[in-house]
Scaffold this motif. Structure first.
Motif, short mmCIF file in Angstrom:
data_model
loop_
_atom_site.label_atom_id
_atom_site.label_comp_id
_atom_site.label_asym_id
_atom_site.label_seq_id
_atom_site.Cartn_x
_atom_site.Cartn_y
_atom_site.Cartn_z
N MET A 1 125.48 27.26 100.97
CA MET A 1 125.43 28.69 100.71
C MET A 1 124.89 29.42 101.94
SD MET A 1 126.65 28.57 97.77
CE MET A 1 126.54 30.32 97.45
N ARG A 2 125.20 30.70 102.03
CA ARG A 2 124.77 31.51 103.17
C ARG A 2 123.56 32.34 102.76
NH1 ARG A 2 130.37 34.48 104.18
NH2 ARG A 2 130.06 34.72 101.94
N TYR A 3 122.40 32.00 103.29
CA TYR A 3 121.18 32.71 102.92
C TYR A 3 120.60 33.44 104.13
CZ TYR A 3 121.22 29.83 98.69
OH TYR A 3 121.58 29.24 97.51
N TYR A 4 120.10 34.64 103.86
CA TYR A 4 119.45 35.42 104.90
C TYR A 4 117.95 35.46 104.61
CZ TYR A 4 117.71 39.60 107.28
OH TYR A 4 116.97 40.47 108.03
N GLY A 5 117.14 34.93 105.55
CA GLY A 5 115.70 34.93 105.38
C GLY A 5 115.26 33.96 104.30
N SER A 6 113.98 34.05 103.95
CA SER A 6 113.41 33.18 102.92
C SER A 6 113.95 33.59 101.55
CB SER A 6 111.89 33.29 102.92
OG SER A 6 111.36 32.89 104.17
N VAL A 7 114.24 32.60 100.74
CA VAL A 7 114.75 32.85 99.40
C VAL A 7 113.73 32.32 98.39
CG1 VAL A 7 116.60 32.37 97.75
CG2 VAL A 7 117.14 32.72 100.17
N TYR A 8 113.37 33.15 97.42
CA TYR A 8 112.39 32.78 96.41
C TYR A 8 113.06 32.77 95.04
CZ TYR A 8 109.17 33.94 100.17
OH TYR A 8 108.52 34.00 101.38
N ARG A 9 112.54 31.91 94.18
CA ARG A 9 113.06 31.81 92.81
C ARG A 9 111.94 31.42 91.88
NH1 ARG A 9 111.98 26.85 91.64
NH2 ARG A 9 112.32 25.18 93.14
N PRO A 10 112.05 31.75 90.59
CA PRO A 10 111.06 31.26 89.62
C PRO A 10 111.14 29.74 89.52
CG PRO A 10 112.37 33.08 88.72
CD PRO A 10 113.03 32.66 89.99
N PRO A 11 110.02 29.09 89.19
CA PRO A 11 110.02 27.63 89.09
C PRO A 11 111.09 27.09 88.14
CG PRO A 11 107.77 28.45 89.06
CD PRO A 11 108.66 29.65 89.00
N SER A 12 111.38 27.82 87.08
CA SER A 12 112.35 27.35 86.09
C SER A 12 113.80 27.40 86.59
CB SER A 12 112.23 28.16 84.80
OG SER A 12 112.41 29.53 85.06
N GLU A 13 114.00 27.99 87.78
CA GLU A 13 115.36 28.09 88.33
C GLU A 13 115.61 27.02 89.40
OE1 GLU A 13 117.58 30.03 87.05
OE2 GLU A 13 116.19 31.10 85.73
N ALA A 14 114.86 25.93 89.35
CA ALA A 14 114.95 24.88 90.37
C ALA A 14 116.34 24.28 90.46
CB ALA A 14 113.92 23.79 90.10
N ARG A 15 117.05 24.20 89.38
CA ARG A 15 118.37 23.57 89.37
C ARG A 15 119.50 24.59 89.27
NH1 ARG A 15 118.03 18.11 88.88
NH2 ARG A 15 115.99 17.26 88.27
N SER A 16 119.20 25.82 89.57
CA SER A 16 120.21 26.88 89.46
C SER A 16 120.97 27.08 90.77
CB SER A 16 119.53 28.21 89.09
OG SER A 16 118.89 28.13 87.85
N LEU A 17 122.19 27.55 90.67
CA LEU A 17 122.91 28.06 91.83
C LEU A 17 122.29 29.41 92.18
CD1 LEU A 17 125.27 28.20 93.87
CD2 LEU A 17 126.62 29.31 92.03
N ILE A 18 121.80 29.55 93.40
CA ILE A 18 121.14 30.78 93.82
C ILE A 18 122.04 31.51 94.82
CG2 ILE A 18 119.11 31.78 94.94
CD1 ILE A 18 117.53 29.32 94.04
N VAL A 19 122.41 32.72 94.48
CA VAL A 19 123.24 33.56 95.35
C VAL A 19 122.51 34.88 95.58
CG1 VAL A 19 125.42 34.80 95.58
CG2 VAL A 19 125.39 32.49 94.61
N GLN A 20 122.39 35.28 96.84
CA GLN A 20 121.75 36.55 97.15
C GLN A 20 122.68 37.70 96.83
OE1 GLN A 20 120.63 35.39 101.25
NE2 GLN A 20 118.58 36.15 100.77
N VAL A 21 122.22 38.56 95.93
CA VAL A 21 122.95 39.76 95.54
C VAL A 21 122.37 40.97 96.28
CG1 VAL A 21 123.39 41.29 93.57
CG2 VAL A 21 123.63 38.82 93.32
N THR A 22 121.07 40.91 96.51
CA THR A 22 120.38 41.88 97.36
C THR A 22 119.53 41.09 98.34
OG1 THR A 22 118.51 42.04 95.83
CG2 THR A 22 120.28 43.68 95.58
N TYR A 23 119.04 41.77 99.38
CA TYR A 23 118.13 41.16 100.33
C TYR A 23 116.76 41.78 100.17
CZ TYR A 23 122.34 39.46 102.74
OH TYR A 23 123.53 38.84 103.06
N GLY A 24 115.73 40.93 100.03
CA GLY A 24 114.37 41.43 99.99
C GLY A 24 113.98 42.04 98.66
#
Length: 289
Positions: A1-24
Motif C-alpha cells: 500500500m502507498r502510505y504518506y507519513g506515519s499511519v496510526y490505527r486502534p489496537p483492534s484494527e491490527a489485522r485490517s486493511l488500512i487505506v488513507q482516506v485523509t492525511y493527518g
C-alpha cells in the motif's frame, strides 16, 4: 500500500486493511498528542484512494476488515465517502467491518441522513476520543471541544445505527483534577453508552506541550497508586449497560476487561488486588503507545 507519513490505527484494527482516506488530523493541537505532527491535514484525492483498494484486491485474497485512515476520514464529502464504501463492498464482498476515527467536528458536519446512509453502505463503527469528561481537563489539554459536545456527537452516531468506540486517558488531569476527571469521565461514558470503552494511561511524548509542562514542573504526573485511585473512582461510577470495557492497552499499568455493568465488581476486585500488591502492575519500562 502507498502510505504518506506515519499511519496510526486502534489496537483492534491490527489485522485490517488500512487505506488513507485523509492525511493527518483536522484538529492536531491536543497538548498530549504527538501523532501526525510531520504532516498537514489534507483530503487525499479520491482516485488515489480507489486505486489503493484496487491494488489491495490484487494482492490480498481475503479482507474481512477495513480501516479508513488517517485521523478524521469523516470530514470528506459525504458523496465521496459513499463512493469509497461502495467500492469496498464491490471489491471485497467478504468484508464484514469498515471503521474509521471520527471527531466531534466531523460528526457535526454530517447530517443524520448522511450518517444513516454511511451505515447502510457499510460503515459499521467509528472511534472517537473523549479523553476526559471534565471541561477543565479538556481545556487544559486543548481538546477543542467541551464534554457536552463530545457526548452529543457520540449519541448522534449511535442514534444513526453506527457503533461507537470511545477512549479516555487516565491521569490526564494530574493530581489536582484526579477526582473531577474520574467522575466526569464516567458520567460522559454513561451518557453515551457506547458499544466499546477503551482506557489508556497517560504517557508523555517528546515534542508535545505536555512534555514541556512536565519538564518545567507545570504538570505533575500521577503515581501508580494515584492511577489506581482514579481508575477505581471511575469504574465505581460507570453505569453503561452492555458497554465492552477494555483497559488492556500497552500504556496501562493494570489490565482490566469486562462487560458493563455485570463485570464491574470483578474489575473493582482486580483494582483492590493491585492496590495491595503494586508488583501486579506493568513495569514502567514495559509501557508503550
Amino acid at each position: 500500500m502507498r502510505y504518506y507519513g506515519s499511519v496510526y490505527r486502534p489496537p483492534s484494527e491490527a489485522r485490517s486493511l488500512i487505506v488513507q482516506v485523509t492525511y493527518g488530523c483536522s484538529h492536531n493541537t491536543c497538548a498530549f498528542c504527538s501523532m501526525y505532527k510531520e504532516k498537514r491535514f489534507a483530503v487525499r484525492p479520491l482516485e488515489e484512494v480507489l486505486e489503493d483498494f484496487r491494488m489491495a484486491r490484487e494482492v490480498y485474497r481475503h479482507i474481512e476488515k477495513v480501516f479508513l485512515a488517517d485521523g478524521d476520514a469523516l470530514v470528506r464529502r459525504a458523496s465521496e465517502l459513499y463512493v469509497i464504501l461502495d467500492t469496498v463492498r464491490e471489491l471485497f464482498p467478504e468484508c464484514r467491518q469498515v471503521t474509521s476515527y471520527a471527531s466531534p467536528s466531523s460528526i457535526r458536519v454530517r447530517t443524520e441522513e448522511e450518517l444513516r446512509t454511511l451505515r447502510e453502505k457499510g460503515l459499521t463503527m467509528v472511534y472517537m476520543g473523549l479523553e476526559s469528561g471534565s471541561d477543565e481537563v479538556l481545556t487544559l489539554m486543548r481538546k477543542g471541544h467541551p464534554a457536552a459536545e463530545i457526548i452529543e456527537m457520540g449519541q448522534k452516531v449511535r442514534q444513526c445505527g453506527i457503533a461507537l468506540s470511545v477512549t479516555a486517558i487516565t491521569g490526564l488531569g494530574g493530581p489536582e483534577l484526579l477526582e473531577r476527571h474520574a467522575l466526569d469521565t464516567a458520567k460522559a461514558f454513561n451518557a453515551m453508552n457506547p458499544e466499546y470503552i477503551g482506557m489508556l494511561t497517560l504517557m508523555v511524548e517528546p515534542e508535545t506541550p505536555l512534555y514541556t509542562w512536565v519538564r518545567e514542573g507545570k504538570f505533575q504526573l500521577l503515581t501508580q497508586p494515584q492511577v489506581l485511585e482514579e481508575t477505581r473512582l471511575m469504574v465505581e461510577n460507570l453505569d453503561s449497560p452492555g458497554s465492552v470495557f477494555r483497559m488492556n492497552h500497552a500504556s496501562n499499568y493494570l489490565v482490566l476487561r469486562g462487560t458493563l455493568n455485570g463485570d464491574r465488581d470483578a474489575m473493582l476486585r482486580e483494582i483492590d488486588r493491585a492496590e495491595h500488591d503494586l508488583s501486579r502492575l506493568r513495569p514502567e519500562s514495559w509501557r508503550g503507545l
